[in-house]
Design a protein around this motif. Structure first.
Motif, short mmCIF file in Angstrom:
data_model
loop_
_atom_site.label_atom_id
_atom_site.label_comp_id
_atom_site.label_asym_id
_atom_site.label_seq_id
_atom_site.Cartn_x
_atom_site.Cartn_y
_atom_site.Cartn_z
N TYR A 150 35.74 -33.58 0.71
CA TYR A 150 35.65 -33.27 -0.72
C TYR A 150 36.40 -34.32 -1.54
O TYR A 150 35.90 -34.79 -2.56
CB TYR A 150 36.24 -31.89 -1.03
N ASN A 151 37.59 -34.70 -1.08
CA ASN A 151 38.36 -35.70 -1.81
C ASN A 151 37.66 -37.05 -1.83
O ASN A 151 37.70 -37.76 -2.84
CB ASN A 151 39.78 -35.82 -1.24
N ARG A 165 33.85 -26.49 6.05
CA ARG A 165 34.52 -25.31 5.50
C ARG A 165 33.81 -24.03 5.90
O ARG A 165 34.44 -23.00 6.16
CB ARG A 165 34.56 -25.42 3.96
N SER A 168 35.72 -27.61 -3.45
CA SER A 168 37.12 -27.90 -3.13
C SER A 168 38.03 -26.86 -3.81
O SER A 168 39.05 -26.47 -3.26
CB SER A 168 37.51 -29.32 -3.52
N TYR A 186 39.41 -26.84 7.79
CA TYR A 186 39.77 -26.99 6.38
C TYR A 186 40.32 -28.38 6.05
O TYR A 186 40.08 -28.90 4.97
CB TYR A 186 40.76 -25.91 5.97
N GLU A 235 38.68 -30.75 3.25
CA GLU A 235 39.43 -31.31 2.13
C GLU A 235 39.28 -32.83 2.08
O GLU A 235 39.10 -33.41 1.01
CB GLU A 235 40.90 -30.93 2.22
N LEU A 262 37.95 -23.99 -1.57
CA LEU A 262 38.79 -24.29 -0.41
C LEU A 262 40.26 -24.06 -0.75
O LEU A 262 40.99 -23.46 0.03
CB LEU A 262 38.58 -25.74 0.04
N TYR A 263 40.68 -24.51 -1.92
CA TYR A 263 42.08 -24.32 -2.32
C TYR A 263 42.43 -22.83 -2.43
O TYR A 263 43.54 -22.44 -2.10
CB TYR A 263 42.39 -25.07 -3.60
#
Length: 171
Positions: free
Chosen positions: A102-103, A88, A119, A95, A99, A122-123
């Motif tokens: 992070y997930n 990121r 995260s 990105y 993601e 990021l969103y």
């Protein structure tokens, strides 16, 4: 002068001794033993992510990603969180990769505060405010008291809203 012991003098002392016995039985009278257990064990394994963390501190994102690939600890929530963070923050950010990492960190540890905060940020970068607010809601439950991750994401959301729903990096 000799003082006679009466029931009035004995009852409070007995109650006090009973309370002291209860405190000792519960282990509340030995905070030194508890404190000794909080220090890291001298035989604790070294942090295999230390080199990557150092590179991240120096904003060397590509080198951090390479170091994390070298370590290759995909089953670690911390490893996945650092991979997501590095992707990121890179000069040319990825990105989608961030993601995914992070997930994965949150799949391994749904209460991972760093992955929840990052995260969420990021969103915001992806203009997905509801997802960022969902991460903040989870942090609100995970943090016993307001923790740094909760406070940072809450501030990021406030900056985002104040800037017309556009991401603003932390000052």
């Amino acid at each position: 002068m000799i003082q006679r012991c009466t029931t009035a003098h004995i009852a409070p002392r007995t109650a006090w001794l009973g309370a002291l016995a209860l405190v000792a039985a519960l282990g509340l009278a030995a905070p030194a033993a508890w404190a000794a257990d909080t220090s890291p064990s001298p035989s604790a394994a070294p942090d295999k992510l230390a080199a990557a963390r150092d590179l991240i501190q120096q904003d060397k994102w590509v080198a951090a990603i390479e170091e994390l690939k070298r370590v290759d600890d995909r089953s670690s929530a911390d490893w996945n969180n650092l991979m997501g963070y590095s992707h990121r923050k890179a000069k040319v950010p990825d990105y989608a990769a961030a993601e995914r990492y992070y997930n994965e960190a949150l799949r391994i540890d749904p209460k991972h505060k760093g992955a929840l905060e990052y995260s969420g940020e990021l969103y915001l970068m992806l203009n997905q405010l509801p997802q960022a607010e969902a991460r903040l809601a989870v942090l609100d439950k995970v943090c016993m008291l307001p923790c740094a991750e909760y406070t940072d994401l809450k501030s990021a959301i406030a900056r985002y809203k104040a800037n017309g729903n556009s991401y603003v990096a932390k000052p």
